[in-house]
Design an enzyme around this catalytic site. Structure first.
Site, PDB file in Angstrom:
ATOM      1  N   CYS A  50      40.973  44.173  21.555  1.00  0.00           N
ATOM      2  CA  CYS A  50      41.643  44.892  22.640  1.00  0.00           C
ATOM      3  C   CYS A  50      43.102  44.490  22.768  1.00  0.00           C
ATOM      4  CB  CYS A  50      40.917  44.654  23.961  1.00  0.00           C
ATOM      5  SG  CYS A  50      40.814  42.916  24.448  1.00  0.00           S
ATOM      6  N   GLU A 114      42.175  31.142  25.433  1.00  0.00           N
ATOM      7  CA  GLU A 114      40.892  31.858  25.552  1.00  0.00           C
ATOM      8  C   GLU A 114      40.139  31.762  24.227  1.00  0.00           C
ATOM      9  OE1 GLU A 114      39.785  34.882  24.235  1.00  0.00           O
ATOM     10  OE2 GLU A 114      41.552  35.680  23.232  1.00  0.00           O
ATOM     11  N   ALA A 191      27.762  46.947  26.480  1.00  0.00           N
ATOM     12  CA  ALA A 191      26.857  45.812  26.258  1.00  0.00           C
ATOM     13  C   ALA A 191      27.196  45.055  24.982  1.00  0.00           C
ATOM     14  CB  ALA A 191      25.405  46.297  26.214  1.00  0.00           C
ATOM     15  N   GLY A 192      28.451  45.160  24.530  1.00  0.00           N
ATOM     16  CA  GLY A 192      28.892  44.414  23.365  1.00  0.00           C
ATOM     17  C   GLY A 192      29.316  43.012  23.741  1.00  0.00           C
TER      18      GLY A 192
END
Length: 441
Positions: A50, A114, A191-192
């Site tokens: 993303c 992260e 739901a990944g």
């Protein structure tokens, strides 16, 4: 063979451009094949998340490789290469190694430290391995990068400096909901990997009840059961939205899932005193459609907004410790790479010496047919010993010099002095295979 990184990230490109560049999982194999079909590209790993789309490649020439990769990226984005010029960055050789290691350690992430990027790199490496797109040079690079990332998280407190993107996004969302997510009903769309992280983080922060929806209902049910959440059909999205305060949207859909009509219907059914409906759009391409942010009673937090809000965040001392780890690991990798690069040249020099010895022994046999087999064997052993002793110190020394900065010049000089023809193969061809490591999210 040379390393090159060509990519775009939240730092250099708006979400609209990242959306066009993004490669859906179903298209990864075909895109890797297109990259490998280019004349200057021999190995490739493709990272599409993303926040970034990056190509790690082994190329036979910088300019040719750059042109090949940009052509494929432009084709993916549906625009001419010149239209991407201001959004792409390029790293070559040592800078490419440093960039990949910094990405793996979370130093180049929107939220410093992260850990999700480590899993994403692992997945990209796995895809490249499954399609034979990664040769030994990129195998070594990616395995080392994964080790660097794991070192960063196990040897420092970088996790304190940077939570996951989901945690940071929910921190921003809390500001619109009285700074408290406890007891706030929430929905996760997708739901990944990112959706799973969303459910886990919402549960940890005390939000609830939790609901999961996904195009594949079975996956939504499995994820929901893991956290005591409910699962609903995606066709019931508007009804579900009307009952929650927070939405984490993280699907792999190529079209917006939370469209203006769907969200408008949900907002109209909500009780006004409940406050805003906060939508966290963590997907690329975006899950929240155009015009949704303009609806009254709706707050949209997307990748662009997060980048702006987090850009000036503090850099912890732990991040500096990770920088030192990265610097040391980069030098270690480059030392190995320089040493490996001289190996084919040394092999070619020894091969040339063997050829000369063989030719001279053949001439001796023709000139002195009276020599016995034992005499010829003794002469051969003597000549071989002389040659090996002459070559031993220079080859040991050139390996030592090649491991130092600028050491590639010594291998090139050796090739020039002895007119050696060395095949243009990856230096890693001299290194045994290493089983790809497993990884954790």
């Amino acid at each position: 063979m040379k390393l090159i990184v060509v990519g775009a990230s939240y730092r250099t490109a708006p979400v609209a451009t990242l959306e066009r560049l993004a490669v859906p999982p179903a298209e990864l194999g075909a895109t890797l094949d297109r990259l490998l079909a280019q004349p200057y590209v021999s190995e490739v790993v493709l990272v599409s998340t993303c926040n970034r789309v990056e190509v790690y490649a082994a190329v036979s020439g910088f300019h040719g490789g750059l042109g090949d990769i940009c052509a494929v990226l432009a084709e993916q984005a549906g625009c001419p290469p010149t239209a991407l010029a201001n959004n792409l960055y390029v790293h070559f050789d040592s800078a490419a190694v440093e960039h990949v290691f910094r990405v793996a350690a979370g130093l180049d992430s929107m939220v410093i430290g992260e850990a999700q990027i480590l899993g994403q790199l692992r997945d990209a490496y796995h895809w490249a391995g499954e399609t034979d797109a990664a040769g030994r040079l990129l195998h070594e690079l990616m395995q080392q990068a994964l080790r660097v990332g794991k070192r960063a998280h196990s040897e420092t407190g970088i996790d304190r400096a940077g939570q996951s993107v989901v945690t940071a996004a929910l921190g921003l969302a809390a500001g619109h909901l009285g700074n408290d997510l406890v007891g706030r009903p929430a929905l996760v769309v997708g739901a990944g990997a990112m959706g799973s992280l969303g459910v886990a983080t919402l549960s940890r922060l005390g939000a609830g009840p939790l609901t999961v929806t996904n195009r594949s209902t079975d996956r939504a049910v499995r994820l929901a059961e893991s956290y005591g959440a409910a699962a609903r059909e995606l066709t019931e999205l508007a009804d579900t939205l009307s009952t929650v305060d927070i939405v984490v949207a993280a699907t792999a859909s190529t079209e917006p899932v939370l469209t203006r009509p769907v969200v408008a219907e949900a907002v109209a059914a909500r009780e006004p005193e409940r406050g805003p409906l906060v939508l966290l759009d963590l997907a690329v391409p975006r899950d929240v459609g155009p015009g949704v942010a303009e609806l009254p009673g709706v707050e949209v937090i997307d990748i662009d907004r997060m980048a702006a809000l987090l850009a000036d965040g503090p850099v912890a001392a732990d991040a500096a410790a990770v920088e030192r780890i990265v610097a040391a690991e980069v030098e270690s990798f480059l030392t190995w790479l320089r040493g490996a690069d001289v190996a084919p040249t040394v092999a070619a020099l020894r091969g040339r010496a063997d050829d000369v010895v063989t030719a001279e022994l053949r001439r001796l046999a023709q000139r002195r047919p009276d020599l016995t087999d034992d005499q010829r064997a003794e002469v051969a052993r003597t000549v071989h010993r002389v040659v090996q002793r002459l070559l031993h110190q220079p080859t040991v020394r050139v390996r030592q010099l090649a491991a130092e900065p600028g050491g590639d010049q010594y291998a090139a000089l050796l090739r020039e002095l002895f007119d050696l023809q060395v095949p243009q193969t990856s230096p890693v061809d001299t290194v045994p295979d290493i089983t790809p490591p497993g990884g954790e999210q």
